[in-house]
Design a protein around this motif. Structure first.
Motif, PDB file in Angstrom:
ATOM      1  N   ALA A 124     -34.707  60.169 -28.247  1.00 44.25           N
ATOM      2  CA  ALA A 124     -35.886  60.635 -27.516  1.00 44.25           C
ATOM      3  C   ALA A 124     -36.870  61.374 -28.422  1.00 44.25           C
ATOM      4  O   ALA A 124     -38.082  61.335 -28.195  1.00 44.25           O
ATOM      5  CB  ALA A 124     -35.465  61.539 -26.364  1.00 44.25           C
ATOM      6  N   LEU A 125     -36.352  62.039 -29.450  1.00 44.06           N
ATOM      7  CA  LEU A 125     -37.201  62.876 -30.303  1.00 44.06           C
ATOM      8  C   LEU A 125     -37.630  62.191 -31.598  1.00 44.06           C
ATOM      9  O   LEU A 125     -38.606  62.633 -32.229  1.00 44.06           O
ATOM     10  CB  LEU A 125     -36.465  64.177 -30.647  1.00 44.06           C
ATOM     11  N   HIS A 126     -36.919  61.149 -31.996  1.00 44.29           N
ATOM     12  CA  HIS A 126     -37.219  60.489 -33.276  1.00 44.29           C
ATOM     13  C   HIS A 126     -38.664  59.987 -33.309  1.00 44.29           C
ATOM     14  O   HIS A 126     -39.166  59.437 -32.347  1.00 44.29           O
ATOM     15  CB  HIS A 126     -36.266  59.322 -33.493  1.00 44.29           C
ATOM     16  N   ASN A 128     -41.232  62.235 -34.500  1.00 49.63           N
ATOM     17  CA  ASN A 128     -42.052  63.435 -34.279  1.00 49.63           C
ATOM     18  C   ASN A 128     -42.439  63.632 -32.819  1.00 49.63           C
ATOM     19  O   ASN A 128     -43.550  64.060 -32.496  1.00 49.63           O
ATOM     20  CB  ASN A 128     -43.321  63.377 -35.148  1.00 49.63           C
ATOM     21  N   GLN A 129     -41.505  63.333 -31.925  1.00 49.36           N
ATOM     22  CA  GLN A 129     -41.702  63.594 -30.504  1.00 49.36           C
ATOM     23  C   GLN A 129     -41.106  64.949 -30.150  1.00 49.36           C
ATOM     24  O   GLN A 129     -40.339  65.532 -30.920  1.00 49.36           O
ATOM     25  CB  GLN A 129     -41.025  62.497 -29.672  1.00 49.36           C
ATOM     26  N   TRP A 130     -41.462  65.466 -28.991  1.00 49.24           N
ATOM     27  CA  TRP A 130     -40.794  66.658 -28.480  1.00 49.24           C
ATOM     28  C   TRP A 130     -40.536  66.501 -26.993  1.00 49.24           C
ATOM     29  O   TRP A 130     -41.142  65.655 -26.321  1.00 49.24           O
ATOM     30  CB  TRP A 130     -41.582  67.934 -28.780  1.00 49.24           C
ATOM     31  N   ILE A 131     -39.617  67.321 -26.509  1.00 46.67           N
ATOM     32  CA  ILE A 131     -39.223  67.219 -25.103  1.00 46.67           C
ATOM     33  C   ILE A 131     -39.006  68.615 -24.547  1.00 46.67           C
ATOM     34  O   ILE A 131     -38.477  69.494 -25.244  1.00 46.67           O
ATOM     35  CB  ILE A 131     -37.938  66.363 -24.980  1.00 46.67           C
ATOM     36  N   GLU A 171     -45.050  74.051 -24.383  1.00 50.49           N
ATOM     37  CA  GLU A 171     -45.735  73.136 -23.467  1.00 50.49           C
ATOM     38  C   GLU A 171     -45.998  73.915 -22.190  1.00 50.49           C
ATOM     39  O   GLU A 171     -45.179  73.961 -21.283  1.00 50.49           O
ATOM     40  CB  GLU A 171     -44.845  71.916 -23.199  1.00 50.49           C
ATOM     41  N   THR A 176     -39.996  73.630 -25.844  1.00 52.26           N
ATOM     42  CA  THR A 176     -39.743  72.233 -26.171  1.00 52.26           C
ATOM     43  C   THR A 176     -38.784  72.177 -27.351  1.00 52.26           C
ATOM     44  O   THR A 176     -38.590  73.160 -28.072  1.00 52.26           O
ATOM     45  CB  THR A 176     -41.030  71.466 -26.517  1.00 52.26           C
ATOM     46  N   VAL A 178     -37.511  69.792 -30.802  1.00 51.41           N
ATOM     47  CA  VAL A 178     -37.898  68.777 -31.783  1.00 51.41           C
ATOM     48  C   VAL A 178     -36.720  68.566 -32.727  1.00 51.41           C
ATOM     49  O   VAL A 178     -35.784  69.371 -32.763  1.00 51.41           O
ATOM     50  CB  VAL A 178     -39.131  69.223 -32.595  1.00 51.41           C
TER      51      VAL A 178
END
Length: 363
Positions: A124-126, A128-131, A171, A176, A178
């Protein structure tokens, strides 16, 4: 050095008094790490040690990856220098994870569940995404991994301890997450002794005078490792015997000029939390007001002349701030300084002070 000087020296060495830092990351680097489990409190903890500071300055430094927030020490969130985060995790988390086995059993979190969760979060994070935390919980639940009863939070905590993730940009009001390897550039490899030496030097430069027991508590190291760090750093340190205790401080710290001072410090501030023994600056009978219920939650505190003398609370309103200062004993002669300290906090917040109510706690 005598015992009455300890508070003054710590104020100066922590950069609360004397020469404050120019940049947020300078503060964190000087102290080595700062407790950050309460996001808004750590912003003021950093700001109170700067020459001029605002919330936006510090949040910008975090967003620009000049300060990293992660579970770096004692299993709790700290603000740490980016170049040190991996080495600190490698040094400090094996002991934390070794002690986590019982908790994993209680939460019914098996190796298979941890591996499955790790793979899901990595994917889900690969790139440079964040959650956000709620979205991370939903991601796990949709994969059939129950997150209730602290299970989801503990899985994220475990991933941070192993160096997979760290906290990323805010957010709104949400944390979040990373990937650490994408958020923080690689750092040079260092030996265990080199990492221990640097952490020891930073602790005593930013927290001294302090005992080896204080250092062991702060890091979560064994007393044996703390003593090894002290041995490695001895060329940079000096010591003093006070009440049958050996207190260490960095040799760069000069003699102090004792000056009257008043500060409003945040909850969880290193001035108290950075030591196992807090009796040099906090009287035993007053500890119940700083840590009500003994539940590990540290209240924002008032420091006069190096001693913790009260707690304070804020109320944010549309037009400004109301502050309530509650003192353990009366300090009528320090009213102007208390109001000046409150004003400095208002400036940091970018809000006018609507009122400052000073009371004495009665019990």
């Amino acid at each position: 050095m005598n015992r009455s000087e300890i508070g003054y020296r710590r104020l100066r060495n922590q950069r609360i008094a004397g020469d404050r830092c120019e940049k947020p990351n300078d503060v964190v680097r000087h102290l080595g790490a700062m407790q950050a489990q309460d996001y808004h409190q750590v912003l003021w903890a950093i700001g109170s040690r700067m020459q001029h500071a605002s919330i936006s300055d510090i949040e910008r430094s975090i967003a620009n990856r000049e300060i990293v927030l992660t579970w770096a020490m004692r299993g709790t969130i700290h603000a740490v220098p980016p170049e040190s985060v991996r080495s600190m995790l490698q040094l400090l988390t094996p002991r934390i994870l070794a002690g986590d086995k019982r908790r994993l059993e209680q939460l019914e979190l098996t190796t298979e569940i941890i591996e499955q969760s790790t793979e899901l979060v990595f994917r889900a994070l690969h790139g440079n995404q964040w959650i956000s935390r709620p979205d991370a919980m939903q991601l796990l639940e949709e994969a059939g991994i129950r997150t209730t009863g602290q299970r989801g939070y503990h899985l994220l905590w475990h991933m941070a301890q192993t160096g997979l993730i760290c906290l990323g940009p805010r957010e709104g009001k949400q944390q979040t997450f990373v990937l650490l390897d994408e958020w923080v550039p690689p750092a040079r490899d260092a030996s265990r002794e080199d990492v221990l030496l640097q952490l020891t030097e930073r602790y005593y430069a930013g927290h001294g005078p302090a005992t080896v027991q204080d250092f062991a508590w702060w890091t979560g190291l064994t007393l044996s490792d703390a003593r090894l760090g002290l041995q490695l750093a001895k060329g940079q340190l000096e010591s003093a015997m006070i009440d049958d205790r050996e207190l260490w401080y960095h040799s760069s710290a000069e003699g102090i000029e004792v000056r009257p001072s008043v500060y409003l410090l945040p909850g969880f501030d290193e001035y108290l939390l950075g030591y196992k023994d807090r009796s040099d600056v906090l009287r035993k009978e007053h500890a119940k007001y700083i840590i009500p219920g003994g539940n590990g939650v540290f209240m924002p505190n008032i420091v006069i002349d190096g001693q913790v003398v009260g707690v304070w609370k804020r109320k944010v309103k549309t037009k400004g701030l109301d502050l309530l200062l509650e003192l353990f004993t009366a300090h009528e002669d320090r009213t102007d300084e208390l109001i000046a300290a409150a004003s400095r906090y208002g400036e940091f917040m970018g809000l006018p002070l609507l009122s400052v109510d000073i009371q004495v706690i009665t019990s």
